[in-house]
Design a protein around this motif. Structure first.
Motif, short mmCIF file in Angstrom:
data_model
loop_
_atom_site.label_atom_id
_atom_site.label_comp_id
_atom_site.label_asym_id
_atom_site.label_seq_id
_atom_site.Cartn_x
_atom_site.Cartn_y
_atom_site.Cartn_z
N ASN A 40 -6.28 26.50 -25.69
CA ASN A 40 -6.59 26.65 -27.11
C ASN A 40 -7.84 27.48 -27.32
OD1 ASN A 40 -4.83 24.98 -29.10
ND2 ASN A 40 -4.95 23.76 -27.24
N LEU A 41 -8.88 27.18 -26.58
CA LEU A 41 -10.14 27.91 -26.73
C LEU A 41 -9.98 29.39 -26.39
CD1 LEU A 41 -12.47 25.18 -25.21
CD2 LEU A 41 -12.34 25.86 -27.64
N ASN A 42 -9.16 29.69 -25.41
CA ASN A 42 -8.95 31.08 -25.00
C ASN A 42 -8.26 31.92 -26.07
OD1 ASN A 42 -10.25 30.92 -22.51
ND2 ASN A 42 -8.39 30.25 -21.46
N SER A 46 -10.31 26.02 -31.95
CA SER A 46 -11.24 24.95 -31.58
C SER A 46 -10.46 23.76 -31.02
CB SER A 46 -12.04 24.49 -32.78
OG SER A 46 -12.84 25.54 -33.27
N ALA A 47 -11.15 22.94 -30.25
CA ALA A 47 -10.51 21.77 -29.65
C ALA A 47 -11.45 20.57 -29.70
CB ALA A 47 -10.11 22.06 -28.21
N ILE A 48 -10.89 19.44 -30.02
CA ILE A 48 -11.61 18.16 -29.94
C ILE A 48 -10.81 17.31 -28.96
CG2 ILE A 48 -12.29 16.06 -31.14
CD1 ILE A 48 -12.58 17.74 -33.69
N ASN A 68 -21.80 25.16 -18.82
CA ASN A 68 -21.91 26.54 -18.32
C ASN A 68 -20.63 27.32 -18.54
OD1 ASN A 68 -24.54 26.05 -17.51
ND2 ASN A 68 -23.99 25.63 -15.40
N ARG A 69 -19.49 26.69 -18.27
CA ARG A 69 -18.22 27.38 -18.47
C ARG A 69 -18.02 27.70 -19.95
NH1 ARG A 69 -12.16 25.38 -16.54
NH2 ARG A 69 -11.09 27.23 -17.29
N CYS A 70 -18.39 26.78 -20.81
CA CYS A 70 -18.28 27.02 -22.25
C CYS A 70 -19.25 28.11 -22.69
CB CYS A 70 -18.54 25.73 -23.02
SG CYS A 70 -17.20 24.52 -22.88
#
Length: 151
Positions: A40-42, A46-48, A68-70
């Motif tokens: 979803n983020l890619n 947005s994701a919860i 860090n990945r985010c």
């Protein structure tokens, strides 16, 4: 997915407490959840993620890797610790009436002994008080937490 995997491994579909679940199934369940979030983020959605992440949030290295990945993708991440006492938790679990909770309720003292409800994770987080009788309603706390995350 979890129930079908447990059955295929010869376990009870509602198992959430045995070593089989904890060592073999839960890691796959959480990996699938995380991969879905990344998908979803890619694409800019947005994701919860609504899952306990109890083990993960107590592991500062895990959370640092996530941050860090985010950050590398320009994504903000926020953890929310839902504070709850065993008495409130039991009432919520009984009300939920989910088959996966039968072991917890039948073995309440053992289940509660494995929880650390008094110590929030060492990682950066927001706290929402989900105890029965909390001074501020859960809805108001959630709105406040979301405002803080989104600003």
């Amino acid at each position: 997915m979890v129930e079908r995997l447990l059955i295929s491994l010869g376990s009870d579909a509602n198992d959430r407490h045995t070593e089989l679940y904890m060592k073999e199934v839960r890691p796959l369940e959480y990996r699938c959840l995380m991969e879905t979030a990344w998908d979803n983020l890619n694409v800019g959605t947005s994701a919860i993620l609504s899952a306990p992440f109890i083990t993960e949030l107590r592991d500062e290295a895990w959370f640092t890797r996530l941050e860090n990945r985010c950050a590398a993708k320009g994504i903000d991440v926020a953890a929310i610790w839902v504070r709850c006492d065993p008495e409130s938790m039991r009432e919520y679990i009984e009300f939920r009436a989910a088959a996966r909770d039968a072991w917890k309720l039948a073995n309440w003292d053992e289940y509660v002994a494995g929880l650390d409800v008094d110590n929030p994770p060492a990682t950066a987080h927001l706290t929402v008080d989900n105890r029965l009788g909390a001074a501020i309603s859960l809805a108001d706390q959630t709105r406040d937490a979301l405002k803080r995350i989104l600003t």
